[in-house]
Design an enzyme around this catalytic site. Structure first.
Site, PDB file in Angstrom:
ATOM      1  N   SER A  40       0.859  -1.181   0.000  1.00  0.00           N
ATOM      2  CA  SER A  40       0.000   0.000   0.000  1.00  0.00           C
ATOM      3  C   SER A  40       0.889   1.223   0.000  1.00  0.00           C
ATOM      4  O   SER A  40       2.087   1.142   0.253  1.00  0.00           O
ATOM      5  CB  SER A  40      -0.876  -0.001   1.251  1.00  0.00           C
ATOM      6  OG  SER A  40      -0.029   0.151   2.381  1.00  0.00           O
ATOM      7  N   LYS A  41       0.273   2.360  -0.274  1.00  0.00           N
ATOM      8  CA  LYS A  41       1.015   3.615  -0.298  1.00  0.00           C
ATOM      9  C   LYS A  41       1.686   3.804   1.061  1.00  0.00           C
ATOM     10  O   LYS A  41       2.861   4.174   1.143  1.00  0.00           O
ATOM     11  CB  LYS A  41       0.011   4.734  -0.564  1.00  0.00           C
ATOM     12  CG  LYS A  41       0.653   6.046  -0.887  1.00  0.00           C
ATOM     13  CD  LYS A  41      -0.390   6.999  -1.474  1.00  0.00           C
ATOM     14  CE  LYS A  41       0.199   8.349  -1.690  1.00  0.00           C
ATOM     15  NZ  LYS A  41       0.050   9.399  -0.795  1.00  0.00           N
TER      16      LYS A  41
END
Ligand code: GLU
Length: 488
Positions: A258-259
């Site tokens: 994920s970011k």
């Protein structure tokens, strides 16, 4: 073959998106197909103004050119969904006419109330579906006249897909094989929102159909949307494109990359960050291509053209693949070394001038040649400041360990030897030094180390004689003298 990359301009293009674009591009090139760029900008609430430009810039940096798309045109345009609203409306109305979709006028309070009525331990999240639709305010429950009156006076409404329970719907995914699902698991999807704009699902299938897309290649996160898309294709009597869902990109510590967890581990997320960091486009593409696909042998270095000549979806794996930043660094080193040193010098010249003052292109190229095996990025040339200016300090630990009582005298003695050299090139310098070492029966290290330290301030670095040639005789002698005095 017609493929498309269909990003939503809700943020900057990230590496997962670039991988999707790349796989589409490679497949099109492999089969002489057409690569289309379509901007899916129907979600007004998540629209980011400069995201489309960022997507275009990132694709162009990577060299992934498309044959049809915004700014390029093509027979199936426009290629921005915001410019295609009339068509979605037409298809939605067609679905209603066919009895496959219906108008729904429920307020959010009415929907909440329905959920409240149906929530039980076995059914914690009741949905708007075959179970509940007949107790709601929609064109299935209202009279035709009432529906018309509401529409005429401009009441807010959405269009929902009428999903019949009890059907097993299946499709063949080029990566995952046969995928099937029970229609019971799908609720009556909203196809047109109350703002009159289509949802992703409707716009996506209408465009894939109208643009004659033959292969949909996208990330695994869209796999759960595909049943809805298949139902829509079936409802319209259209045939669905070949589907291919790419494996997830995993974080080095496990789980989806994920970011947030990427940032935590120092992994850049947006393509722009990779550009700013100085990654070579070829290296990033090569790395991304192998993040989910393999050529069937252990060849690793492949440019875009080579990859396109062997790419196929049946070599795309199902299992998630771990992102390995060190591997990417390795690719970057390989691509950097394959570059022309003059081109590198030209590109770093402004950096060098900014940091160290006015140097000629020739000097900078000499520095690059000396350092290339030690560089991961072009800007790493700045890690060898001694190729541009005299050291201001000498590595303390090495001085303590390896600077001997006679080191200063040796430096002075070798200085005069070098002074008398008539030609100043690496081979002559080396010959001169080695001759004196032999004559005086010295150890090579007893002079190589003090010379290196005097020139760089550091115990290790690039080839010593090549560096001496680059720095020039005067500079070398001055630095040797300075160290002899300061460290005596
Ligand atoms: N607009 C979707 C996205 O942002 C497209 C998914 C698809 O390729 O269907 O990724």
């Amino acid at each position: 073959m017609r493929v498309r990359f269909a990003p939503s301009p809700t943020g900057y293009l990230h590496i997962g998106g670039l991988r999707t674009a790349l796989y589409n591009y490679l497949l099109a090139k492999r089969h002489g197909g057409v690569f289309v760029l379509r901007v899916e900008d129907t979600d007004q609430t998540r629209f980011v103004a400069d995201a489309e430009q960022d997507i275009l810039d990132s694709l162009s940096w990577a060299g992934l050119s498309f044959e049809e798309g915004p700014g390029v045109g093509g027979a199936f345009g426009p290629y921005r969904q915001s410019e295609r609203s009339a068509r979605y409306k037409e298809v939605a109305e067609e679905l209603v006419r066919l009895g496959k979709a219906y108008f729904a006028f429920d307020s959010s309070e009415e929907i909440e109330a329905m959920k409240g009525r149906h929530t039980t331990a076995e059914n914690p999240t009741p949905r708007y579906d075959f179970n509940t639709r007949l107790e709601m305010v929609n064109s299935l429950t209202l009279s035709e006249a009432d529906v018309k009156a509401r529409l005429d006076r401009g009441d807010e409404f959405v269009v929902r897909l009428l999903v019949e329970p009890g059907q097993v719907v299946s499709f063949q995914d080029a990566v995952r094989g046969n995928v099937s699902f029970d229609s019971q698991a799908v609720d009556d999807q909203v196809l047109v929102k109350s703002d009159g704009l289509p949802t992703y699902h409707l716009a996506n299938i209408v465009d894939d159909h109208d643009m004659q897309i033959t292969h949909v290649i996208r990330g695994e996160e869209w796999l759960s949307s595909t049943p809805k898309h298949i139902l829509l294709y079936n409802a319209l009597g259209w045939s669905a494109p070949q589907m291919a869902h790419l494996p997830l990109i995993l974080s080095p510590t496990g789980g989806k990359l994920s970011k947030r967890n990427a940032e935590k581990q120092g992994i850049p997320v947006s393509v722009q960050q990779y550009i700013q960091h100085g990654y070579e486009p070829g290296a990033l593409l090569n790395f991304l291509a192998l993040l989910g696909w393999n050529p069937g042998n252990d060849q690793e270095i492949m440019d875009l053209e080579e990859m396109a000549s062997v790419f196929s979806l049946d070599r795309v794996g199902q299992a998630g693949v771990q992102f390995d930043l060190q591997k990417l660094s390795w690719f970057n080193e390989q691509y950097l070394r394959a570059k022309n040193t003059k081109d590198i010098a030209e590109s770093v010249l402004p950096l060098v001038k900014d940091r160290f003052g006015d140097y000629s292109l020739g000097h900078v190229e000499g520095a690059v040649k000396l350092m290339i095996e030690r560089m991961t990025f072009e800007k790493d040339i700045l890690d060898a400041p001694y190729l541009f200016e005299a050291p201001t300090a000498y590595d303390e630990k090495s001085v303590q360990k390896r600077w001997k009582t006679d080191s200063s005298d040796l430096l002075t003695a070798f200085s005069s030897e070098f002074e008398s050299l008539s030609s100043w090139d690496a081979a002559s310098i080396e010959g001169c030094l080695k001759a004196k070492v032999e004559r005086d029966a010295l150890g090579l290290g007893s002079i190589m180390f003090p010379v290196r330290l005097s020139l760089t301030g550091e115990p290790s670095g690039p080839d010593l004689f090549g560096m001496m040639e680059l720095l020039g005789k005067n500079e070398v002698l001055a630095r040797m003298q300075k160290a002899a005095n300061e460290l005596r």
